[in-house]
Write a protein that holds these residues in place. Structure first.
Motif, mmCIF file in Angstrom:
data_model
loop_
_atom_site.group_PDB
_atom_site.id
_atom_site.type_symbol
_atom_site.label_atom_id
_atom_site.label_comp_id
_atom_site.label_asym_id
_atom_site.label_seq_id
_atom_site.Cartn_x
_atom_site.Cartn_y
_atom_site.Cartn_z
ATOM 1 N N ALA A 75 0.799 -1.275 0.054
ATOM 2 C CA ALA A 75 0.014 -0.071 -0.076
ATOM 3 C C ALA A 75 0.787 1.288 -0.030
ATOM 4 O O ALA A 75 0.571 2.192 -0.676
ATOM 5 C CB ALA A 75 -0.928 0.084 1.234
ATOM 6 N N THR A 79 0.510 4.048 -2.901
ATOM 7 C CA THR A 79 0.015 5.511 -2.520
ATOM 8 C C THR A 79 0.865 6.220 -2.298
ATOM 9 O O THR A 79 0.657 7.330 -2.357
ATOM 10 C CB THR A 79 -1.026 5.260 -1.318
ATOM 11 N N ARG A 81 1.916 6.737 0.599
ATOM 12 C CA ARG A 81 1.537 7.319 2.106
ATOM 13 C C ARG A 81 1.936 6.422 3.050
ATOM 14 O O ARG A 81 2.085 5.175 2.937
ATOM 15 C CB ARG A 81 0.094 7.277 2.301
ATOM 16 N N ASN A 84 -0.892 4.512 6.269
ATOM 17 C CA ASN A 84 -1.915 3.307 5.853
ATOM 18 C C ASN A 84 -1.944 2.453 7.155
ATOM 19 O O ASN A 84 -1.213 2.093 8.020
ATOM 20 C CB ASN A 84 -1.305 2.243 4.965
ATOM 21 N N ASP A 102 -6.282 4.367 4.589
ATOM 22 C CA ASP A 102 -5.325 5.481 5.227
ATOM 23 C C ASP A 102 -6.166 5.655 6.663
ATOM 24 O O ASP A 102 -7.106 5.176 7.029
ATOM 25 C CB ASP A 102 -5.738 6.699 4.467
#
Length: 142
Positions: A75, A79, A81, A84, A102
């Protein structure tokens, strides 16, 4: 960790893997890398469509912690990011389902309910299609 804490040349997934290397047992980390490296390579080469990755239990069952971390690594790679989270949702038809989302969504019960509803709908659709396939003499192992 926020975006401002990531070194300019570092990808979030590399930062996350470095954090895991420090935090995890060496053997567990090696196992995690064996699971995620093909996926990370496919992401880098933009060839995810043909990749089959199963983090569910099988013959050589992965511990749940490794499966969760693998899902989070993937993830993060997709992403970009670092916030997560793995969340377990109770879905009547299938039992508990683990999803990666998220942090904001993970903290929002109404959004989690929408995700669970979507999973229920997909499960029902798959069962209908499976029944049609079986009645038609077609393979139903999808």
């Amino acid at each position: 960790m926020s975006e401002s804490e990531i070194p300019p040349e570092g990808r979030p997934v590399d930062v996350y893997l470095d954090l895991l290397r420090v935090r995890m047992d060496t053997e567990d980390y090696r196992l995690l890398l064996r699971v995620v490296e093909p996926v990370l390579q496919a992401i880098e080469e933009h060839r995810l469509s043909g990749l089959d990755l199963a983090l569910e239990s099988g013959d050589d069952e992965l511990p749940q912690e490794i499966r969760d971390e693998a899902a989070l690594v993937i993830a993060t790679a997709v992403t970009g990011r670092l916030d997560n989270e793995v969340v377990e949702l109770e879905v009547d038809e299938t039992g508990p389902v683990r999803v990666v989302t998220d942090a904001d969504t993970a903290a929002d019960p109404s959004r989690l309910g929408e995700i669970a509803d979507y999973i229920r709908d997909r499960h029902r659709q798959n069962e209908e299609l499976r029944g049609i396939a079986e009645a038609s003499g077609l393979p139903s192992d999808f």
